[in-house]
Design a protein around this motif. Structure first.
Motif, mmCIF file in Angstrom:
data_model
loop_
_atom_site.group_PDB
_atom_site.id
_atom_site.type_symbol
_atom_site.label_atom_id
_atom_site.label_comp_id
_atom_site.label_asym_id
_atom_site.label_seq_id
_atom_site.Cartn_x
_atom_site.Cartn_y
_atom_site.Cartn_z
ATOM 1 N N PHE A 54 -7.368 2.359 -15.863
ATOM 2 C CA PHE A 54 -7.467 1.759 -14.521
ATOM 3 C C PHE A 54 -7.368 2.902 -13.359
ATOM 4 C CE2 PHE A 54 -5.662 -2.268 -16.617
ATOM 5 C CZ PHE A 54 -6.809 -2.690 -17.023
ATOM 6 N N ASP A 72 0.743 -1.258 0.169
ATOM 7 C CA ASP A 72 0.090 -0.058 -0.054
ATOM 8 C C ASP A 72 1.087 1.154 -0.005
ATOM 9 O OD1 ASP A 72 -2.307 -1.589 0.085
ATOM 10 O OD2 ASP A 72 -2.555 -1.479 2.264
ATOM 11 N N HIS A 129 -4.426 5.110 -13.168
ATOM 12 C CA HIS A 129 -3.377 5.395 -12.730
ATOM 13 C C HIS A 129 -2.985 6.540 -13.596
ATOM 14 C CE1 HIS A 129 -2.752 1.528 -10.698
ATOM 15 N NE2 HIS A 129 -3.398 1.091 -11.673
ATOM 16 N N GLU A 168 -3.762 -7.535 -15.379
ATOM 17 C CA GLU A 168 -4.330 -7.911 -14.453
ATOM 18 C C GLU A 168 -3.826 -7.351 -12.796
ATOM 19 O OE1 GLU A 168 -4.231 -12.118 -14.521
ATOM 20 O OE2 GLU A 168 -5.681 -12.462 -15.868
ATOM 21 N N PHE A 169 -2.718 -7.182 -12.828
ATOM 22 C CA PHE A 169 -1.938 -6.530 -11.665
ATOM 23 C C PHE A 169 -2.730 -5.305 -11.667
ATOM 24 C CE2 PHE A 169 1.565 -3.826 -9.962
ATOM 25 C CZ PHE A 169 1.922 -4.459 -8.868
ATOM 26 N N GLN A 224 -0.367 -10.813 -17.474
ATOM 27 C CA GLN A 224 -0.514 -10.525 -15.750
ATOM 28 C C GLN A 224 -0.194 -9.288 -15.509
ATOM 29 O OE1 GLN A 224 2.925 -13.249 -15.351
ATOM 30 N NE2 GLN A 224 1.539 -14.959 -14.607
ATOM 31 N N ALA A 226 -4.855 -3.636 -12.875
ATOM 32 C CA ALA A 226 -6.391 -3.552 -12.973
ATOM 33 C C ALA A 226 -7.142 -3.515 -11.304
ATOM 34 C CB ALA A 226 -7.104 -4.635 -13.450
ATOM 35 N N THR A 227 -6.265 -4.227 -10.403
ATOM 36 C CA THR A 227 -6.455 -4.262 -9.198
ATOM 37 C C THR A 227 -5.761 -3.352 -7.914
ATOM 38 O OG1 THR A 227 -5.229 -6.376 -8.764
ATOM 39 C CG2 THR A 227 -7.725 -6.776 -9.321
ATOM 40 N N PHE A 228 -4.595 -3.063 -8.549
ATOM 41 C CA PHE A 228 -3.691 -2.066 -7.718
ATOM 42 C C PHE A 228 -4.227 -0.900 -7.444
ATOM 43 C CE2 PHE A 228 0.447 -0.492 -6.705
ATOM 44 C CZ PHE A 228 1.012 -1.149 -5.730
ATOM 45 N N HIS A 229 -3.971 -0.326 -6.326
ATOM 46 C CA HIS A 229 -4.441 1.105 -6.155
ATOM 47 C C HIS A 229 -3.775 2.221 -7.013
ATOM 48 C CE1 HIS A 229 -0.549 1.090 -3.678
ATOM 49 N NE2 HIS A 229 -0.435 2.243 -3.923
ATOM 50 N N SER A 230 -4.502 3.314 -7.075
ATOM 51 C CA SER A 230 -3.891 4.331 -8.007
ATOM 52 C C SER A 230 -2.248 4.830 -7.531
ATOM 53 C CB SER A 230 -4.822 5.451 -8.088
ATOM 54 O OG SER A 230 -6.093 4.982 -8.440
#
Length: 341
Positions: free
Chosen positions: A68, A2, A70, A40-41, A37, A43-47
């Motif tokens: 996404f 995080d 970012h 996909e990484f 991958q 797409a779920t990672f925080h900005s």
């Protein structure tokens, strides 16, 4: 993870090497992933801030990661190279990208839109076809010269090749080879005409391209390429920055308080620089029919400088005018010269 605030990605064809670091610049993770991958990484990672080199596939990846949430930045590879430590590998490159992006004075590349990339690809295809046509023409001239036939330079003579072959007695096999090259020349010319017509149709629906065509000497090809590369022009602070990015300003090698200016730097897109110089030469060829401040400025330069130097100076001025038209949403206005009382 995080605490990750910046991720540098070393792009590849099939494998990618992301390097994440926190606000203090300390490495948090690094891994090797595939294209699937990687998406996909993120797409779920925080900005966070994602930095990549401006290379093949970088603009598409920038648009995808922006969806996404970012903040994506692109850096020219020449600005990343000084930050590579010791031996070079993909993970070190990704770390160097983060290090370069952390510099407050770093300059970034604006990601292109899909339409800009498509138009740029069309220009590159046309450029490749023109280069292939020149090679075909030179090959025909070379074969004929080996048999004592010297033709004037230019495409017009090549189009009359059947009449030339009928006039001279040449080996049948050589005639067959020349006929094949002539057919290839006509095919390339037809493809180039089709691409130019497509560019004209796209330019007719583009208000920016129409405004760029108001610049003296600028035609369809140059206007469409400038429209695709400039965008809104906000990535450049002023008109000189765009001229410098194209490589039309002097290189500087100054030390000890002594200024030393060399020739043009030839940085950036050489196709834009080549077209702007050709536009400048076209303007200079019709200088006797031109009027206004620009024409008088060119005449004064020709009185004391070589024509090639004047062409580069005028090309730099055309690049600055193009940036002003794009950034200020205006058109070129021809102003009359002010005569002294």
């Amino acid at each position: 993870m995080d605490n990750v605030t910046m991720i540098g990605i070393d792009l590849g064809k099939h494998s990618f090497h992301p390097h994440g670091q926190d606000r203090a610049g300390k490495a948090v993770f690094r891994k090797k992933v595939s294209r699937k991958q990687l998406l996909e990484f993120f797409a779920t990672f925080h900005s966070c801030t994602v930095v990549m080199e401006a290379c093949a596939g970088a603009h598409w990846m920038a648009r995808k990661l922006s969806e996404f949430g970012h903040a994506v930045k692109l850096i020219s590879p020449q600005f990343v190279r000084p930050f590579v430590k010791s031996n070079k590998n993909d993970f070190v490159d990704a770390e160097a990208i983060c290090e370069a992006a952390s510099r407050p004075s770093m300059r970034f590349v604006t990601p292109k839109t899909e339409s800009q990339q498509t138009l740029s690809a069309l220009h590159r295809v046309r450029q490749a076809l023109v280069r292939d046509r020149v090679c075909t023409t030179n090959q025909m001239h070379g074969f004929l010269l080996e048999f004592g036939i010297s033709l004037p330079v230019g495409h017009a003579v090549v189009r009359r090749l059947p009449a030339v072959l009928a006039e001279y007695r040449l080996p049948p096999r050589l005639v067959a080879i020349l006929d094949r090259l002539h057919e290839h020349f006509k095919y390339l010319s037809e493809q180039i005409r089709d691409i130019e017509k497509e560019l004209e149709r796209q330019l007719a629906d583009d208000s920016l391209g129409q405004r760029l065509m108001t610049i003296p000497g600028v035609g369809t090809i140059t206007a469409s390429l400038l429209a695709s590369e400039l965008g809104d022009g906000k990535q450049y602070r002023c008109s000189r920055d765009f001229a410098a990015a194209v490589g039309l300003v002097p290189r500087q090698y100054s030390t000890g308080g002594k200024s030393n200016l060399l020739g043009i730097s030839k940085r950036g897109d050489k196709n834009i620089r080549h077209l702007l110089v050709q536009c400048a030469r076209a303007f200079m060829l019709r200088l006797d029919k031109q009027s206004g401040r620009m024409a008088d400025w060119v005449r004064s330069l020709l009185a004391r400088r070589h024509s090639s130097v004047v062409a580069c100076a005028l090309a730099s001025k055309l690049a600055r005018i193009a940036w002003a038209i794009v950034s200020h949403n205006t058109v070129f206005e021809q102003r009359a010269a002010v005569t002294a009382a």
